[in-house]
Write an enzyme that holds these catalytic residues in place. Structure first.
Site, short mmCIF file in Angstrom:
data_model
loop_
_atom_site.label_atom_id
_atom_site.label_comp_id
_atom_site.label_asym_id
_atom_site.label_seq_id
_atom_site.Cartn_x
_atom_site.Cartn_y
_atom_site.Cartn_z
N GLU A 1 0.92 -1.13 -0.01
CA GLU A 1 0.21 0.05 0.02
C GLU A 1 0.99 1.30 0.03
O GLU A 1 0.67 2.28 -0.58
CB GLU A 1 -0.98 -0.03 1.07
CG GLU A 1 -2.10 -1.06 1.30
CD GLU A 1 -2.64 -1.35 -0.27
OE1 GLU A 1 -3.09 -0.53 -0.80
OE2 GLU A 1 -3.04 -2.44 -0.49
N HIS B 1 1.85 1.88 -3.55
CA HIS B 1 0.62 2.94 -4.01
C HIS B 1 0.62 4.27 -3.44
O HIS B 1 0.59 5.38 -4.38
CB HIS B 1 -0.67 2.40 -3.70
CG HIS B 1 -1.21 1.26 -4.53
ND1 HIS B 1 -1.17 1.14 -5.80
CD2 HIS B 1 -1.61 -0.09 -4.01
CE1 HIS B 1 -1.47 0.05 -6.22
NE2 HIS B 1 -2.17 -0.76 -5.08
#
Length: 675
Positions: free
Chosen positions: A468, A471
């Site tokens: 994550e 991202h």
């Protein structure tokens, strides 16, 4: 004017969470939609001839207040929701679909866009401008602008229905997840479970003023139970409950909803002149067509299946020898895999967890981002947050310029959906000479600290955090002119590259030394553990690949052919899984009724992109490894050609500029131990 529809008078223009009341949302949406409509009207009524600036660029900067409001509201609807918010979401979603359609079906607006598009070769546009023009034109043509009036109305109706159905789908899955709990009062039933899992189950029971222990279908509770609980009957009970979500005879059943969604998507694709929903979706992907996706998946399947069958035989023999299990069932997989893994590598999560204290892992991710991209993360306490558990950071570059605001939200709670995701509260773009910096958030569901222990992560959670965060970096390092091309606004099968490539650092001794230290003694993770982590990374990779491919193939089966004649969801699914199935079928379970990725998230016809991006990430990391995993030159190439570029150019062009060649699957197959 509502606090939500004006420039926020806050530090770095961050969202003023504490000033928002739930009753502010609905009127704010009405106001923001009206403002956005007025901006579009101004473009349409402009007496001057259409130009790139007065039409295409003006459109991209329009609706900023609505975008900001939507991101705040829908982010909180995922991370901090309640019944009232869900009700507002049900009211607002059709309004937003309607507004979106008002734009894409506005004939006068499309006439201006088309006029600019038809003279694109003479306009001397930059690459980014040319991409924006192409994207804006397609946003009309792919949404019915070239259709006659009656068909436009049909399209509007379909879109309205789809937006309601996918919301309903998600609410049903959440309701079913929350409805089940396994309440145990006999201590013997806890045999095999790690102390932390038991402690968490005890806290959950205490919170409900009950005796004993409570386990739920939320991942931090469900996964350890399935992996470690010795009681096979209880594992079976949990597994069946998990697999039966929204496939039961009650108000939360999703079977009809799934069939309606796939049929409406097919109708929509046909209206627009595409053979199937997958043909429509893949036109805007690196993979380009269903045929290419199927060839890609079947090629990997052919390479992974022999390995998977061999691994499954090994697992079956192991379970039989250990416990006399004659037939491995789905609820045995994680349990015996973990036992076999411990036997082969003598490495379990409980041994590793003390080295992965959440705060240290997060700081490790920050340090690595510093070494690669020159970023510094400083926790700040004067930025508003939507929940006390959220942490806020200022991210700066080597010259101390603000790069981004970063929010981190790591623990499960009642109003938060399962899983882990990255999102943004404010996009990056350049307007009037000002580079507006993004506000990025990572949301996860990790085990909470307890009275006696900090939050200690499983290795799987460590890679989730890095994923994550990858991202997040894609969002934070965004550096484009136009908001709609910024950050993670890239082709969907490219968006997982920055996240998946980041996971690779979790396996490298040089990187682990930066953050994997024992939470009590401060000792760095032993080298033998690191080696075992690396070795065990490809453990049962055949089975894992088969499972991943089965989801991708199911997605393509729903969307890559005409689903009109499908009447029985379970029978259809069973047929699709034939080629990838290892365990016996469980009649009371279905996958599709809780397959939120494709029926609520944006992954329809796109689930293959996880594997597609793995090919990219393995290939990209190979380049780092050849030159040193902290090599500044390679990192800068990755930052300049991938992370900062958003969707300004075709991803294959960007990738080749970084790598010097097209990606090859060899690095992935090698890493997975499949060749």
């Amino acid at each position: 004017m509502s606090v939500l529809t004006q420039h926020f008078d806050t530090k770095h223009n961050t969202a003023p969470f504490s000033q928002i009341n739930i009753e502010d949302y609905f009127p704010a949406f009405q106001e923001a939609i009206a403002l956005a409509k007025a901006e579009i009207d101004t473009i349409v009524k402009n007496p001057e001839a259409p130009t790139f600036e007065n039409t295409i660029e003006a459109m991209d900067y329009s609706g900023a207040i609505l975008d900001r409001l939507s991101s705040i509201f829908f982010n909180l609807n995922s991370a901090e929701t309640n019944d009232e918010m869900q009700k507002i979401a049900q009211e607002v979603s059709p309004m937003l679909s309607e507004f979106g359609n008002d734009i894409t079906l506005n004939a006068d607006l499309f006439a201006r866009v088309k006029a600019v598009y038809e003279q694109k070769d003479t306009l001397n546009l930059s690459t980014e401008q040319a991409t924006l023009l192409d994207k804006k034109y397609k946003s009309f043509s792919r949404n019915g602008a070239n259709l006659p009036e009656d068909k436009k109305d049909q399209l509007r109706e379909i879109d309205k229905q789809l937006s309601k159905l996918s919301l309903q789908f998600g609410e049903n899955v959440l309701a079913e997840t929350n409805a089940f709990e396994l309440h145990l009062t006999d201590e013997n039933d806890l045999a095999g479970l790690p102390e932390g899992t038991i402690e968490a189950a005890r806290s959950l029971a205490k919170a409900q003023e009950k005796e004993g222990w409570i386990f739920t279908l939320d991942h931090p509770s469900y996964l350890p139970f399935m992996t470690y609980a010795d009681n096979r009957e209880l594992r079976k009970k949990m597994a069946i409950a998990f697999g039966a979500r929204s496939f039961q005879d009650n108000e939360f059943n999703n079977e009809e909803i799934v069939l309606k969604i796939v049929k409406l998507r097919q109708q929509r694709a046909n209206l627009l002149g595409y053979a199937t929903h997958a043909n429509f979706v893949l036109e805007e992907r690196m993979a380009e067509s269903p045929e290419k996706v199927m060839a890609f998946e079947n090629d990997l399947l052919a390479k992974a299946k022999p390995a998977a069958l061999k691994e499954f035989e090994q697992l079956t023999a192991f379970a039989k020898e250990l416990d006399g299990i004659e037939q491995l069932e789905k609820w045995d997989g994680a349990y015996y895999s973990e036992k076999l893994k411990q036997q082969l590598f003598n490495l379990d999560d409980e041994k590793l967890k003390p080295y992965f204290q959440l705060e240290k892992v997060l700081n490790g991710a920050f340090t690595i981002a510093g070494k690669l991209y020159g970023l510094t993360f400083t926790e700040v306490f004067d930025i508003d947050k939507y929940h006390e558990e959220v942490m806020t950071y200022e991210v700066t570059d080597e010259n101390n310029n603000l790069v981004s605001i970063f929010y981190a939200d790591f623990f499960p709670r009642k109003g938060k959906r399962n899983g882990a995701w990255m999102t943004s509260f404010k996009s990056q773009y350049v307007k009037d000479g000002v580079n507006e910096r993004p506000h990025i958030s990572n949301v996860c569901n990790f085990t909470k600290p307890t009275e006696t222990k900090p939050s200690l992560l499983t290795f799987n959670e460590v890679t989730t955090l890095f994923h994550e965060f990858g991202h997040g970096l894609h969002g934070m390092l965004a550096n484009t002119t136009y908001p709609s091309l910024s950050g993670t606004s890239v082709f969907w099968d490219f968006v997982e590259l920055p996240s998946q490539v980041m996971e690779n650092w979790c396996y490298e001794p040089e990187a682990l030394a930066l953050f994997a230290t024992h939470y009590q003694t401060g000792e760095v993770i032993p080298q033998e553990y690191v080696e075992k982590i690396k070795e065990s990374a490809s453990f049962q990779e055949g089975i894992a690949t088969l499972r991943q491919l089965s989801f991708g193939l199911l997605d393509m089966a729903w969307h890559g052919q005409d689903p009109t004649n499908i009447t029985n969801l379970k029978a259809f699914e069973t047929e699709q899984f034939k080629n990838t199935q290892l365990y016996p079928d469980v009649p009371e379970n279905a996958m599709s009724t809780a397959f939120s990725h494709i029926f609520q998230g944006g992954y329809s016809s796109g689930y293959y992109s996880y594997k597609w991006a793995e090919v990219l990430d393995a290939d990209a990391f190979e380049y780092f490894k050849e030159n040193g995993i902290f090599n500044k030159e390679v990192a800068t190439k990755f930052k300049d050609n991938v992370l900062s570029k958003g969707g300004t150019e075709h991803p294959m062009t960007l990738y080749k500029r970084f790598r010097g060649q097209e990606p090859k699957p060899d690095a992935l197959l090698k890493r997975a131990g499949l060749i």
